[in-house]
Scaffold this active site. Sequence first.
Site, PDB file in Angstrom:
ATOM      1  N   ASP A  11    -119.165 -20.557 -22.138  1.00  0.00           N
ATOM      2  CA  ASP A  11    -119.225 -19.393 -23.021  1.00  0.00           C
ATOM      3  C   ASP A  11    -119.415 -18.111 -22.216  1.00  0.00           C
ATOM      4  O   ASP A  11    -118.859 -17.058 -22.564  1.00  0.00           O
ATOM      5  CB  ASP A  11    -120.359 -19.556 -24.033  1.00  0.00           C
ATOM      6  CG  ASP A  11    -120.347 -18.464 -25.085  1.00  0.00           C
ATOM      7  OD1 ASP A  11    -119.406 -18.442 -25.905  1.00  0.00           O
ATOM      8  OD2 ASP A  11    -121.267 -17.610 -25.069  1.00  0.00           O
ATOM      9  N   ARG A  62     -67.571 -25.743 -22.192  1.00  0.00           N
ATOM     10  CA  ARG A  62     -68.652 -26.200 -23.061  1.00  0.00           C
ATOM     11  C   ARG A  62     -69.694 -25.098 -23.213  1.00  0.00           C
ATOM     12  O   ARG A  62     -69.754 -24.153 -22.428  1.00  0.00           O
ATOM     13  CB  ARG A  62     -69.317 -27.452 -22.487  1.00  0.00           C
ATOM     14  CG  ARG A  62     -70.081 -27.203 -21.192  1.00  0.00           C
ATOM     15  CD  ARG A  62     -70.860 -28.421 -20.755  1.00  0.00           C
ATOM     16  NE  ARG A  62     -71.602 -28.167 -19.509  1.00  0.00           N
ATOM     17  CZ  ARG A  62     -72.478 -29.011 -18.979  1.00  0.00           C
ATOM     18  NH1 ARG A  62     -72.728 -30.173 -19.581  1.00  0.00           N
ATOM     19  NH2 ARG A  62     -73.116 -28.714 -17.859  1.00  0.00           N
ATOM     20  N   ASN A  76     -81.047 -29.522 -20.316  1.00  0.00           N
ATOM     21  CA  ASN A  76     -79.715 -29.240 -20.849  1.00  0.00           C
ATOM     22  C   ASN A  76     -79.779 -29.376 -22.365  1.00  0.00           C
ATOM     23  O   ASN A  76     -79.757 -30.475 -22.908  1.00  0.00           O
ATOM     24  CB  ASN A  76     -78.702 -30.205 -20.248  1.00  0.00           C
ATOM     25  CG  ASN A  76     -77.268 -29.832 -20.577  1.00  0.00           C
ATOM     26  OD1 ASN A  76     -77.014 -28.803 -21.181  1.00  0.00           O
ATOM     27  ND2 ASN A  76     -76.336 -30.665 -20.178  1.00  0.00           N
ATOM     28  N   LYS A 107    -113.332 -22.808 -18.854  1.00  0.00           N
ATOM     29  CA  LYS A 107    -113.003 -22.392 -20.220  1.00  0.00           C
ATOM     30  C   LYS A 107    -111.499 -22.206 -20.331  1.00  0.00           C
ATOM     31  O   LYS A 107    -110.869 -21.592 -19.454  1.00  0.00           O
ATOM     32  CB  LYS A 107    -113.706 -21.070 -20.561  1.00  0.00           C
ATOM     33  CG  LYS A 107    -113.798 -20.790 -22.061  1.00  0.00           C
ATOM     34  CD  LYS A 107    -114.818 -21.699 -22.711  1.00  0.00           C
ATOM     35  CE  LYS A 107    -115.226 -21.181 -24.099  1.00  0.00           C
ATOM     36  NZ  LYS A 107    -116.237 -22.075 -24.709  1.00  0.00           N
ATOM     37  N   VAL A 144     -75.342 -28.234 -14.524  1.00  0.00           N
ATOM     38  CA  VAL A 144     -76.648 -27.566 -14.577  1.00  0.00           C
ATOM     39  C   VAL A 144     -77.248 -27.493 -13.178  1.00  0.00           C
ATOM     40  O   VAL A 144     -77.847 -26.485 -12.784  1.00  0.00           O
ATOM     41  CB  VAL A 144     -77.598 -28.318 -15.535  1.00  0.00           C
ATOM     42  CG1 VAL A 144     -78.971 -27.654 -15.564  1.00  0.00           C
ATOM     43  CG2 VAL A 144     -77.019 -28.370 -16.949  1.00  0.00           C
TER      44      VAL A 144
END
Length: 282
Positions: free
Chosen positions: A57, A175, A244, A11, A217
């Site tokens: 269920d 930046r 990025n 589930k 990065v």
Amino acid sequence: MIELAENRYGKSRVRLMKVTRHAHGHDLREWTVQVLLKGDFETAHLDGDNSKILPTDTMKNTVYSLARTSKATAMEDYAKELVDFLLGRNPQVSSASVRIESTMWKRLTVDGEPHPSAFMRGSGELQTTSVEREQGGSFHILSGLDNLVLLKTANSGFEGYIKDSLTTLPETKDRLFGTAVTAEWRYTSPGLNFDALRTKLRETMLRTFANHDSRSVQQTLYAMAESALEAVPAINEIEITMPNKHCLLVDLSRFNQDNPNEIFVPTDEPHGYIEARVRRKS
């Protein structure tokens, strides 16, 4: 010849909100739970025989019923309880896996004080865990976070990369660096203070992101992973994904205006995609 190679079922997207009431105030948790079972279900696939199938269920109802009696505050501990409950009642199940995503809610501050019973939705960040155990086996716990959106406006540059006939990107020493961090780490033991360790790991990575003098990065990702492993000995590896999310400098020269790195267009399509798995040396 054709055979059933592997199967599991369960589930998904079971939404659970739990309020724990104390005299001094309430605690609020919102979890989205997935349950998956592996086991002896071949006859259900081949013959339509459902005699070994626990209805999904029933799994949903189990999530709610167990949450009512559980004292767990960490989702890892609740997931362990849910796994054990399902394995204990279903010998036909060879392994059970529970994944939980936790939505962030923050206590409202009213007149400078935390309100005991009023909350506001936090960011889109999710806390995650996946807990799995085979019958008679040990727990495997993989926890993490998703969509931790970060941005820094200084101490980030990108220079010295390959330039060929198709390169148009200019080098920069200054930046904006925006990303949405996804991270997963594996715990070395099932009996830990998971909430405290998660908080320490997350805060360590945030501190590193903020303070790191980023040349790419990739470099910042590694620094965040390295600091997490150093701060939390209870994990042996961490995998981090950091897209990025670009902020593009707007050219204002046609309006006879300068732009000293102040006006940008935020965009996330297309974006760079950087990932790495960092581990302790064996």
